[in-house]
Design a protein around this motif. Structure first.
Motif, PDB file in Angstrom:
ATOM      1  N   SER A 173     -17.080 -34.870  25.451  1.00  0.00           N
ATOM      2  CA  SER A 173     -18.144 -35.828  25.753  1.00  0.00           C
ATOM      3  C   SER A 173     -18.140 -36.227  27.219  1.00  0.00           C
ATOM      4  O   SER A 173     -19.198 -36.438  27.825  1.00  0.00           O
ATOM      5  N   HIS A 174     -16.951 -36.326  27.804  1.00  0.00           N
ATOM      6  CA  HIS A 174     -16.853 -36.764  29.201  1.00  0.00           C
ATOM      7  C   HIS A 174     -17.242 -35.679  30.196  1.00  0.00           C
ATOM      8  O   HIS A 174     -17.700 -35.989  31.292  1.00  0.00           O
ATOM      9  N   ILE A 175     -17.067 -34.414  29.836  1.00  0.00           N
ATOM     10  CA  ILE A 175     -17.404 -33.340  30.789  1.00  0.00           C
ATOM     11  C   ILE A 175     -18.744 -32.683  30.460  1.00  0.00           C
ATOM     12  O   ILE A 175     -19.163 -31.748  31.147  1.00  0.00           O
ATOM     13  N   SER A 176     -19.419 -33.184  29.413  1.00  0.00           N
ATOM     14  CA  SER A 176     -20.669 -32.555  28.974  1.00  0.00           C
ATOM     15  C   SER A 176     -21.740 -32.600  30.054  1.00  0.00           C
ATOM     16  O   SER A 176     -22.586 -31.697  30.139  1.00  0.00           O
ATOM     17  N   THR A 177     -21.734 -33.655  30.880  1.00  0.00           N
ATOM     18  CA  THR A 177     -22.762 -33.772  31.919  1.00  0.00           C
ATOM     19  C   THR A 177     -22.556 -32.761  33.040  1.00  0.00           C
ATOM     20  O   THR A 177     -23.463 -32.527  33.830  1.00  0.00           O
ATOM     21  N   LYS A 178     -21.390 -32.142  33.117  1.00  0.00           N
ATOM     22  CA  LYS A 178     -21.094 -31.194  34.197  1.00  0.00           C
ATOM     23  C   LYS A 178     -21.379 -29.744  33.814  1.00  0.00           C
ATOM     24  O   LYS A 178     -21.337 -28.862  34.671  1.00  0.00           O
ATOM     25  N   VAL A 179     -21.626 -29.497  32.521  1.00  0.00           N
ATOM     26  CA  VAL A 179     -21.896 -28.131  32.065  1.00  0.00           C
ATOM     27  C   VAL A 179     -23.356 -28.038  31.644  1.00  0.00           C
ATOM     28  O   VAL A 179     -23.789 -28.779  30.759  1.00  0.00           O
ATOM     29  N   PRO A 180     -24.144 -27.134  32.268  1.00  0.00           N
ATOM     30  CA  PRO A 180     -25.572 -27.044  31.943  1.00  0.00           C
ATOM     31  C   PRO A 180     -25.806 -26.700  30.478  1.00  0.00           C
ATOM     32  O   PRO A 180     -25.195 -25.781  29.931  1.00  0.00           O
ATOM     33  N   ASP A 181     -26.712 -27.437  29.841  1.00  0.00           N
ATOM     34  CA  ASP A 181     -27.050 -27.204  28.451  1.00  0.00           C
ATOM     35  C   ASP A 181     -27.647 -25.816  28.245  1.00  0.00           C
ATOM     36  O   ASP A 181     -27.416 -25.176  27.221  1.00  0.00           O
ATOM     37  N   ARG A 182     -28.396 -25.343  29.242  1.00  0.00           N
ATOM     38  CA  ARG A 182     -29.037 -24.033  29.126  1.00  0.00           C
ATOM     39  C   ARG A 182     -28.021 -22.900  29.117  1.00  0.00           C
ATOM     40  O   ARG A 182     -28.338 -21.771  28.711  1.00  0.00           O
ATOM     41  N   VAL A 183     -26.799 -23.179  29.560  1.00  0.00           N
ATOM     42  CA  VAL A 183     -25.732 -22.171  29.538  1.00  0.00           C
ATOM     43  C   VAL A 183     -24.982 -22.221  28.203  1.00  0.00           C
ATOM     44  O   VAL A 183     -24.687 -21.188  27.588  1.00  0.00           O
ATOM     45  N   LEU A 184     -24.673 -23.430  27.751  1.00  0.00           N
ATOM     46  CA  LEU A 184     -23.855 -23.595  26.553  1.00  0.00           C
ATOM     47  C   LEU A 184     -24.556 -23.162  25.269  1.00  0.00           C
ATOM     48  O   LEU A 184     -23.988 -22.427  24.452  1.00  0.00           O
ATOM     49  N   ARG A 185     -25.789 -23.601  25.090  1.00  0.00           N
ATOM     50  CA  ARG A 185     -26.446 -23.401  23.804  1.00  0.00           C
ATOM     51  C   ARG A 185     -26.706 -21.925  23.467  1.00  0.00           C
ATOM     52  O   ARG A 185     -26.479 -21.515  22.325  1.00  0.00           O
ATOM     53  N   PRO A 186     -27.176 -21.095  24.406  1.00  0.00           N
ATOM     54  CA  PRO A 186     -27.342 -19.679  24.056  1.00  0.00           C
ATOM     55  C   PRO A 186     -26.030 -18.993  23.687  1.00  0.00           C
ATOM     56  O   PRO A 186     -25.989 -18.163  22.778  1.00  0.00           O
ATOM     57  N   ILE A 187     -24.947 -19.352  24.381  1.00  0.00           N
ATOM     58  CA  ILE A 187     -23.636 -18.772  24.062  1.00  0.00           C
ATOM     59  C   ILE A 187     -23.204 -19.181  22.663  1.00  0.00           C
ATOM     60  O   ILE A 187     -22.753 -18.356  21.856  1.00  0.00           O
ATOM     61  N   LEU A 188     -23.358 -20.470  22.366  1.00  0.00           N
ATOM     62  CA  LEU A 188     -22.972 -20.982  21.062  1.00  0.00           C
ATOM     63  C   LEU A 188     -23.823 -20.359  19.958  1.00  0.00           C
ATOM     64  O   LEU A 188     -23.310 -19.949  18.905  1.00  0.00           O
ATOM     65  N   ALA A 189     -25.135 -20.252  20.184  1.00  0.00           N
ATOM     66  CA  ALA A 189     -26.033 -19.664  19.186  1.00  0.00           C
ATOM     67  C   ALA A 189     -25.676 -18.202  18.913  1.00  0.00           C
ATOM     68  O   ALA A 189     -25.671 -17.756  17.767  1.00  0.00           O
ATOM     69  N   THR A 190     -25.364 -17.459  19.968  1.00  0.00           N
ATOM     70  CA  THR A 190     -24.984 -16.051  19.804  1.00  0.00           C
ATOM     71  C   THR A 190     -23.705 -15.924  18.992  1.00  0.00           C
ATOM     72  O   THR A 190     -23.601 -15.072  18.092  1.00  0.00           O
ATOM     73  N   MET A 191     -22.733 -16.774  19.284  1.00  0.00           N
ATOM     74  CA  MET A 191     -21.464 -16.745  18.560  1.00  0.00           C
ATOM     75  C   MET A 191     -21.677 -17.050  17.075  1.00  0.00           C
ATOM     76  O   MET A 191     -21.138 -16.356  16.194  1.00  0.00           O
ATOM     77  N   LEU A 192     -22.489 -18.069  16.776  1.00  0.00           N
ATOM     78  CA  LEU A 192     -22.752 -18.423  15.386  1.00  0.00           C
ATOM     79  C   LEU A 192     -23.494 -17.305  14.664  1.00  0.00           C
ATOM     80  O   LEU A 192     -23.238 -17.030  13.485  1.00  0.00           O
ATOM     81  N   MET A 193     -24.417 -16.641  15.353  1.00  0.00           N
ATOM     82  CA  MET A 193     -25.166 -15.545  14.759  1.00  0.00           C
ATOM     83  C   MET A 193     -24.232 -14.396  14.378  1.00  0.00           C
ATOM     84  O   MET A 193     -24.326 -13.831  13.282  1.00  0.00           O
ATOM     85  N   LEU A 194     -23.315 -14.054  15.275  1.00  0.00           N
ATOM     86  CA  LEU A 194     -22.376 -12.955  15.018  1.00  0.00           C
ATOM     87  C   LEU A 194     -21.428 -13.282  13.868  1.00  0.00           C
ATOM     88  O   LEU A 194     -21.179 -12.458  12.985  1.00  0.00           O
ATOM     89  N   VAL A 195     -20.891 -14.509  13.878  1.00  0.00           N
ATOM     90  CA  VAL A 195     -19.977 -14.918  12.814  1.00  0.00           C
ATOM     91  C   VAL A 195     -20.707 -14.973  11.477  1.00  0.00           C
ATOM     92  O   VAL A 195     -20.179 -14.527  10.440  1.00  0.00           O
ATOM     93  N   GLY A 196     -21.941 -15.493  11.483  1.00  0.00           N
ATOM     94  CA  GLY A 196     -22.724 -15.563  10.254  1.00  0.00           C
ATOM     95  C   GLY A 196     -22.996 -14.185   9.680  1.00  0.00           C
ATOM     96  O   GLY A 196     -22.856 -13.967   8.473  1.00  0.00           O
ATOM     97  N   ALA A 197     -23.343 -13.245  10.548  1.00  0.00           N
ATOM     98  CA  ALA A 197     -23.603 -11.873  10.092  1.00  0.00           C
ATOM     99  C   ALA A 197     -22.344 -11.254   9.499  1.00  0.00           C
ATOM    100  O   ALA A 197     -22.403 -10.536   8.494  1.00  0.00           O
ATOM    101  N   LYS A 198     -21.200 -11.537  10.106  1.00  0.00           N
ATOM    102  CA  LYS A 198     -19.923 -10.996   9.609  1.00  0.00           C
ATOM    103  C   LYS A 198     -19.611 -11.539   8.216  1.00  0.00           C
ATOM    104  O   LYS A 198     -19.165 -10.791   7.322  1.00  0.00           O
ATOM    105  N   LEU A 199     -19.842 -12.824   8.007  1.00  0.00           N
ATOM    106  CA  LEU A 199     -19.565 -13.428   6.697  1.00  0.00           C
ATOM    107  C   LEU A 199     -20.518 -12.885   5.622  1.00  0.00           C
ATOM    108  O   LEU A 199     -20.109 -12.663   4.481  1.00  0.00           O
ATOM    109  N   ILE A 200     -21.780 -12.674   5.991  1.00  0.00           N
ATOM    110  CA  ILE A 200     -22.759 -12.180   5.016  1.00  0.00           C
ATOM    111  C   ILE A 200     -22.431 -10.758   4.579  1.00  0.00           C
ATOM    112  O   ILE A 200     -22.545 -10.396   3.404  1.00  0.00           O
ATOM    113  N   THR A 201     -21.974  -9.941   5.532  1.00  0.00           N
ATOM    114  CA  THR A 201     -21.746  -8.524   5.240  1.00  0.00           C
ATOM    115  C   THR A 201     -20.301  -8.205   4.899  1.00  0.00           C
ATOM    116  O   THR A 201     -19.956  -7.061   4.610  1.00  0.00           O
ATOM    117  N   HIS A 202     -19.415  -9.243   4.929  1.00  0.00           N
ATOM    118  CA  HIS A 202     -17.980  -9.004   4.703  1.00  0.00           C
ATOM    119  C   HIS A 202     -17.696  -8.603   3.265  1.00  0.00           C
ATOM    120  O   HIS A 202     -18.181  -9.250   2.351  1.00  0.00           O
TER     121      HIS A 202
END
Length: 259
Positions: free
Chosen positions: A230-259
């Motif tokens: 929470s304290h360092i959130s203002t120093k990291v651009p949201d436009r950088v974090l969210r696409p990375i996080l979304a991609t990671m969740l998409m990959l993990v979700g696909a792995k669980l569905i097809t596992h």
């Protein structure tokens, strides 16, 4: 191993503090895929973990007046009965009880992660569309009914996957209440998540799928992690974090569905 759980709790807490995305979308797949925790135990433990950690957030938002309790009540009136019915169904009709529902939980978790990733990517577009489509003269009765139905869907999804109360809930509220300030939407969603995850978590406990030692280890790590993120959130651009996080969740979700 307990220390490893604490480190995992710290890492997830830091990401939650940075992005605002619910810990369920990160913690449950981490426990299942990295630590080999039984899916039902991972879900049950994470639900109580979410109830405890989000209670503090609800208190903070409540004191600031950023919770719309009408919206929260509407969501809860749909989600809590749906959660109870879902757990009764799993406990009585899944082959082998909660252990026999492993396959269902894995697929549901994967689908919830993919939906969460989509919600993270398209949240702003969904809000803009809702403003254009319904922003001028929304029907209060229609909005109320749709909010209860949204709560019911979240109740089912959260009960079997522990995912959905965060990003999916916020995205749905953006669509239903496009004129409501973002802070009040977030506060209302967090407030709704507390009773939902508590009821669902207690249901999993009654079904024997909560590891209390694991829960304590995760909480010990997550509290300082959330504080730091929470304290360092203002120093990291949201436009950088969210696409990375979304991609990671998409990959993990696909792995669980097809596992």
């Amino acid at each position: 191993m307990d220390f490893a759980y604490t480190v995992a709790g710290f890492a997830v807490g830091a990401i939650v503090g940075l992005t605002g995305v619910g810990g369920g979308s990160l913690m449950t797949p981490l426990l299942v895929l990295m630590f080999g925790i039984h899916p039902s135990v991972a879900v049950g433990t994470d639900l109580l973990y979410a109830a405890i950690t989000k209670a503090g957030g609800t208190l903070a938002h409540g004191l600031k007046g950023t919770v719309d309790w009408t919206v929260t009540r509407r969501l809860a009136s749909g989600s809590i009965p749906a959660a109870v019915l879902t757990l009764l169904f799993i406990g009585h009709f899944a082959p082998g009880g909660i252990d026999g529902a492993t396959g269902i939980i894995k697929v549901a978790l994967g689908i919830a992660l993919v939906l969460t990733a989509v919600a993270i990517i398209f949240r702003k577009r969904i809000q803009e569309y809702a403003l254009v489509r319904f922003g001028e003269n929304p029907d209060p009765r229609r909005t109320a009914i749709l909010t209860v139905l949204t709560g019911a869907v979240l109740g089912v999804l959260v009960s079997i996957s522990s995912v959905g109360a965060g990003a999916l809930g916020v995205t749905a509220l953006f669509f239903l209440y496009p004129r409501l300030p973002t802070l009040r939407i977030v506060g209302s969603d967090i407030a709704h998540a507390v009773p939902l995850t508590a009821v669902a978590g207690m249901g999993h406990w009654m079904l024997g799928s909560v590891d209390w030692l694991l829960l304590g280890s995760l909480i010990i790590g997550s509290l300082p992690g959330i504080w730091l993120g929470s304290h360092i959130s203002t120093k990291v651009p949201d436009r950088v974090l969210r696409p990375i996080l979304a991609t990671m969740l998409m990959l993990v979700g696909a792995k669980l569905i097809t596992h």
